[in-house]
Motif scaffolding. Structure first.
Motif, PDB file in Angstrom:
ATOM      1  N   TRP A  60       0.833  -0.856   0.067  1.00  0.00           N
ATOM      2  CA  TRP A  60      -0.517   0.219   0.237  1.00  0.00           C
ATOM      3  C   TRP A  60       0.684   1.113   0.027  1.00  0.00           C
ATOM      4  O   TRP A  60       1.109   1.972   0.989  1.00  0.00           O
ATOM      5  N   PRO A  61       1.306   1.575  -1.339  1.00  0.00           N
ATOM      6  CA  PRO A  61       2.018   2.597  -1.595  1.00  0.00           C
ATOM      7  C   PRO A  61       1.105   4.421  -0.545  1.00  0.00           C
ATOM      8  O   PRO A  61      -0.168   3.790  -0.569  1.00  0.00           O
ATOM      9  N   TRP A  62       1.978   5.473  -0.406  1.00  0.00           N
ATOM     10  CA  TRP A  62       1.324   6.158   0.441  1.00  0.00           C
ATOM     11  C   TRP A  62       0.090   7.103  -0.210  1.00  0.00           C
ATOM     12  O   TRP A  62      -0.512   7.097   0.203  1.00  0.00           O
ATOM     13  N   TYR A  63       0.125   6.895  -1.809  1.00  0.00           N
ATOM     14  CA  TYR A  63      -0.883   7.579  -2.160  1.00  0.00           C
ATOM     15  C   TYR A  63      -2.242   6.756  -2.035  1.00  0.00           C
ATOM     16  O   TYR A  63      -3.208   7.327  -2.361  1.00  0.00           O
ATOM     17  N   ASN A  65      -3.389   6.537   0.806  1.00  0.00           N
ATOM     18  CA  ASN A  65      -3.872   6.595   1.510  1.00  0.00           C
ATOM     19  C   ASN A  65      -5.231   8.338   1.715  1.00  0.00           C
ATOM     20  O   ASN A  65      -5.297   8.816   1.879  1.00  0.00           O
ATOM     21  N   SER A  70      -8.341   7.228  -2.689  1.00  0.00           N
ATOM     22  CA  SER A  70      -7.837   5.274  -2.606  1.00  0.00           C
ATOM     23  C   SER A  70      -9.293   4.916  -2.409  1.00  0.00           C
ATOM     24  O   SER A  70      -9.796   3.582  -1.719  1.00  0.00           O
TER      25      SER A  70
END
Ligand code: HEC
Length: 147
Positions: A60-63, A65, A70
């Motif tokens: 789950w890369p930062w983006y 979220n 998301s």
């Protein structure tokens, strides 16, 4: 305030408010006994191109979220797992296992998987003709003819 500024302000507020509505990015625990086992060369392709949506070991890369992006991404993963989850493959009936393995070859041969929006961002996930061949040969061999 000009109309344009007003519209921009509303958009900014919407995006800020959206951040409070975040779907859960889950990775349920994996029981190795329930995993779909694959030879190393197939596993490498799966990990590179399918794992994020078809296992409980999603990166789950930062983006992922950032809302509303998301919402869309989490939905892909949940839907992908519902269709085929390599982490719980052994819990499927023999018939379902066989059908899903057949689908793997079908989907990649038609270029339906991995999803285009995914390979747009994950360039390395694109399958070469050799990758497709490897997946299809494996799918064919793993399906018991009796099923
Ligand atoms: C970005 C997420 C994503 C990736 C990456 C991805 N899939 Fe999928 N997959 C989905 C979703 C969502 C569905 C269900 C909706 C659909 O069929 O389009 C699905 C459905 C499937 C199905 C079930 C089709 C059926 O009707 O039974 C198979 C098989 C499959 N994918 C194989 C793969 C394989 C093999 C890879 C890697 C080469 C892959 N997918 C990569 C999201 C993904």
């Amino acid at each position: 305030m000009t109309m344009l500024k007003r519209i921009l302000l509303v958009l900014v507020i919407l995006v800020v408010v959206a951040q409070f509505i975040r779907p859960a990015r889950t990775n349920p625990p994996v029981d190795p006994a329930k995993r779909l086992t694959m030879p190393a060369n197939v596993q490498a392709i799966f990990d590179r191109s399918c794992r994020d949506c078809h296992s409980n070991e999603t990166r789950w890369p930062w983006y992922t979220n950032i809302s509303p992006l998301s919402w869309w991404l989490v939905n892909h993963v949940n839907e992908g797992r519902r269709e085929l989850n390599a982490s719980v493959f052994a819990t499927y009936t023999a018939k379902k296992q066989s059908r899903k393995l057949e689908e793997v070859c079908d989907q990649v041969q038609h270029g339906d998987m991995p999803i285009g929006s995914y390979t747009l961002v994950h360039r390395q996930a694109k399958l070469s003709p050799a990758d497709v061949q490897t997946l299809c040969t494996w799918s064919e061999q793993s399906r018991s003819p009796a099923r």
